[in-house]
Design an enzyme around this catalytic site. Structure first.
Site, mmCIF file in Angstrom:
data_model
loop_
_atom_site.group_PDB
_atom_site.id
_atom_site.type_symbol
_atom_site.label_atom_id
_atom_site.label_comp_id
_atom_site.label_asym_id
_atom_site.label_seq_id
_atom_site.Cartn_x
_atom_site.Cartn_y
_atom_site.Cartn_z
ATOM 1 N N LYS A 136 7.967 -8.776 8.816
ATOM 2 C CA LYS A 136 8.190 -7.436 8.298
ATOM 3 C C LYS A 136 8.187 -6.184 9.213
ATOM 4 O O LYS A 136 7.171 -6.315 10.112
ATOM 5 C CB LYS A 136 7.323 -7.192 6.960
ATOM 6 C CG LYS A 136 7.574 -5.941 6.185
ATOM 7 C CD LYS A 136 6.210 -6.050 5.074
ATOM 8 C CE LYS A 136 6.564 -4.798 4.001
ATOM 9 N NZ LYS A 136 5.600 -4.621 3.041
ATOM 10 N N SER A 211 7.438 -4.558 -1.323
ATOM 11 C CA SER A 211 8.117 -3.841 -0.208
ATOM 12 C C SER A 211 8.431 -4.931 0.942
ATOM 13 O O SER A 211 8.985 -4.353 1.641
ATOM 14 C CB SER A 211 7.108 -2.862 0.378
ATOM 15 O OG SER A 211 6.150 -3.414 0.825
ATOM 16 N N ILE A 232 0.152 -4.749 -1.393
ATOM 17 C CA ILE A 232 -0.837 -3.796 -1.958
ATOM 18 C C ILE A 232 -0.518 -3.618 -3.383
ATOM 19 O O ILE A 232 -1.405 -3.207 -4.278
ATOM 20 C CB ILE A 232 -0.984 -2.448 -1.286
ATOM 21 C CG1 ILE A 232 -2.250 -1.672 -1.471
ATOM 22 C CG2 ILE A 232 0.163 -1.639 -1.571
ATOM 23 C CD1 ILE A 232 -2.358 -0.340 -0.738
ATOM 24 N N GLY A 233 0.442 -4.062 -3.984
ATOM 25 C CA GLY A 233 0.746 -3.991 -5.375
ATOM 26 C C GLY A 233 1.678 -4.957 -5.906
ATOM 27 O O GLY A 233 2.046 -4.780 -7.027
ATOM 28 N N GLY A 234 2.203 -5.880 -5.074
ATOM 29 C CA GLY A 234 3.184 -6.834 -5.563
ATOM 30 C C GLY A 234 4.029 -7.152 -4.299
ATOM 31 O O GLY A 234 5.193 -7.861 -4.512
ATOM 32 N N SER A 235 3.822 -6.510 -3.155
ATOM 33 C CA SER A 235 4.977 -6.465 -2.154
ATOM 34 C C SER A 235 5.221 -7.936 -1.598
ATOM 35 O O SER A 235 6.152 -7.790 -0.837
ATOM 36 C CB SER A 235 4.444 -5.380 -1.109
ATOM 37 O OG SER A 235 4.441 -4.056 -1.662
#
EC number: 3.5.1.4
Length: 561
Positions: A136, A211, A232-235
């Site tokens: 990434k 992301s 951090i939230g589902g990335s």
């Protein structure tokens, strides 16, 4: 300063030059020109295969563990493996817009060095000898651009390689491609003003997720077999689920996060993590064992000094020969947004097959999540400065604020700039900790080993619609490890009218999700689920999933077929 449009054009030209470099190699790698993307089929998996030789398909679709064994015994060379993945990554880029640059010269030079080492010393450099790994983009790679998806940050160069990448490199891997991420790094899709939208290779009308969406799309099309993302939230989990691959969100402070590019560096209220995505489950454990085996806590004092544990959590009984019974909680929905029919069907099918193994598995229903409260807390903690740093980064070049950036920055609980007062932040942190205590108490009371649940409110979402994070962000709030795995794909079984609870739903978020459902629109999209465990049970959930897959025969339908 150049305009954001000029910066984007330069970055896209750079990316194209790295693909063109393949054709200029001494032994050229030729990739197709697809022309008008609108004329491509919705599912481009077989399109990708069509331009590869049988040997290239065999290499790129193999289990990474098999590739490593073949590399170690010289059945195949690191150069051949790297060339195959470079070619497939270039094709995947043209089909889904998933990369920021290829690294052909440095990757092939590294591959040649590894082949020479093996020939001379008759042993591999390490457990990842010769395996290409994708990255990434916002993870630093020394000497390369580090823009985190912001036009105004182009030109920032990584002074050192990210902490997570160094042990992988030392173990013998090859970095050969970097992948796309969204503006702000806070979308469950992948779109930015530098490169545009990264789409899903199994249905180009749908999102690759975010992301780490470039990783998801690339690995989904087998342009990579193992990649590095962040969450951090589902990335990690969203792209893994959307593209029918495996992804692990580890417990925080197990893997190093140093030397990457993002806003709000240093915040500790919701801790981001780095982790692997792969085409095959065993590669996740290998990634973790290599990274943790380097003892990163010796150089990063924030990390927990916890080795990767190989012992079984479900050992076989010496007398009966049966494994220790696994207690599995099943959360079919979170009480806020009911998942679309394919997700509900997948849970039913998995649970039905698990129940058939009554001596190995005990199934219990899990209903209480307090998901609405969880989102209120975590969304308030994401941008403690009211989004000031995010907006400042976009304002450097006056690049447009994309719809999903604006959406997340204006959630009801996100404060206005200049952000939370210190007292407010302390209070929210206490709310977070209280929520965690309540949650673990309910987990303890249930006695479950792992929890089976959706990854999202549907399969890969339509573009610009990924506005419900509850099925992934909950686990960031409580900091539980979670692994995503493929189950099947949308098919004829999912056709027909969907009318639960009289069509009234549970609220506005639920109603919006119901309106998005159309079986034809989501045709051939992968269906995935999530297995969650307690903090620091990373090894346990991977072992549990391996056992479950073996018993029930997952995936039921391979999304690539």
């Amino acid at each position: 300063m150049p305009s954001w449009q000029e910066i984007a054009a330069e970055r896209q030209a750079h990316r194209e030059s790295t693909i063109e470099a393949l054709a200029k190699l001494p032994d050229p790698i030729i990739t197709p020109d697809f022309g008008d993307p609108s004329k491509l089929p919705l599912n481009v998996y077989k399109t990708c295969q069509y331009y590869l030789t049988p040997r290239e398909i065999e290499i790129t679709e193999a289990n990474p563990i098999i590739i490593l064994a073949q590399l170690a015994n010289s059945t195949i060379s690191a150069v051949d493996v790297t060339r195959a993945f470079l070619k497939r990554a270039a094709i995947a880029q043209k089909l889904t817009n998933c990369t920021t640059e290829l690294l052909p010269s440095v990757a092939l030079a590294r591959a040649a060095e590894l082949d020479a080492h093996l020939k001379t010393h008759r042993k591999p450099v390490g457990p990842l000898h010769g395996l290409p790994i994708s990255i990434k983009e916002h993870l630093g790679l020394k000497g390369h651009d580090l823009n985190a998806g912001f036009c105004g940050w182009v030109g920032n160069t990584a002074f050192e390689t990210a902490d997570i990448l160094r042990p992988l490199y030392d173990a013998g891997c090859i970095f050969y491609v970097r992948t796309t991420q969204p503006q702000t790094l806070m979308h469950l899709e992948t779109s930015n003003n530098l490169y545009g939208v990264t789409v899903n290779g199994f249905n180009r009308n749908l999102s690759s997720g975010g992301s780490s969406g470039g990783e998801g799309a690339l690995i989904g099309l087998r342009g990579s077999c193992l990649g590095v993302g962040t969450d951090i939230g589902g990335s990690i989990r969203s792209p893994a689920a959307n593209n029918g691959v495996y992804g692990l969100r580890p417990t925080s402070y197990r893997l190093p996060m140093g030397s990457q590019s993002a806003t709000m560096q240093g915040e500790e209220h919701i801790v981001p993590v780095v982790g692997p995505l792969s085409t095959h489950l065993p590669a996740l454990s290998l990634f973790m064992s290599v990274a943790i085996g380097s003892k990163p806590w010796l150089s990063d004092p924030m990390l927990v000094p916890l080795p990767w544990r190989e012992e079984s959590h479900f050992p076989l009984n010496a007398v009966t020969g049966r494994m220790k019974k696994m207690k599995i909680g099943v959360m079919r929905w979170d009480g806020v947004v009911m998942p679309h029919p394919p997700i509900l069907r997948a849970i039913d099918e998995v649970v039905k097959k698990l129940r058939a193994w009554k001596d190995e598995f005990e199934i219990v229903e899990w209903k209480e999540t307090n998901a609405a409260q969880a989102w209120d807390i975590i969304s308030a903690l994401y941008f403690a400065d009211g989004g000031k740093e995010e907006r400042a980064a976009m304002a450097e070049t006056n690049e447009p604020v994309l719809p999903l950036s604006e959406w997340i920055l204006t959630q009801p609980k996100v404060p206005k700039p200049p952000g939370h007062s210190m007292n407010d932040l302390w209070g929210l942190t206490l709310e977070r900790d209280d929520f965690r205590r309540d949650f673990v108490a309910r987990w303890n009371e249930s006695g479950i080993d792992v929890l089976l649940c959706p990854v999202g409110p549907g399969v890969a979402p339509r573009l610009n619609t990924a506005k419900y994070w509850g099925y992934t962000s909950l686990w960031n709030l409580v900091d539980y490890p979670a692994v995503v795995f493929p189950v099947g794909k949308v098919g004829k079984e999912d056709e027909g009218k969907w009318d639960y609870a009289g069509g009234k739903g549970a609220g506005e978020k639920d109603r919006r999700n119901m309106e998005l459902w159309d079986p034809e629109y989501y045709k051939e999209a992968p269906i995935s689920l999530q297995l969650v465990g307690r903090r620091f049970d990373d090894e346990k959930i991977l072992e549990a999933l391996n056992i479950i897959e073996g018993k029930v025969g997952l995936p039921f339908i391979d999304p690539t077929q």
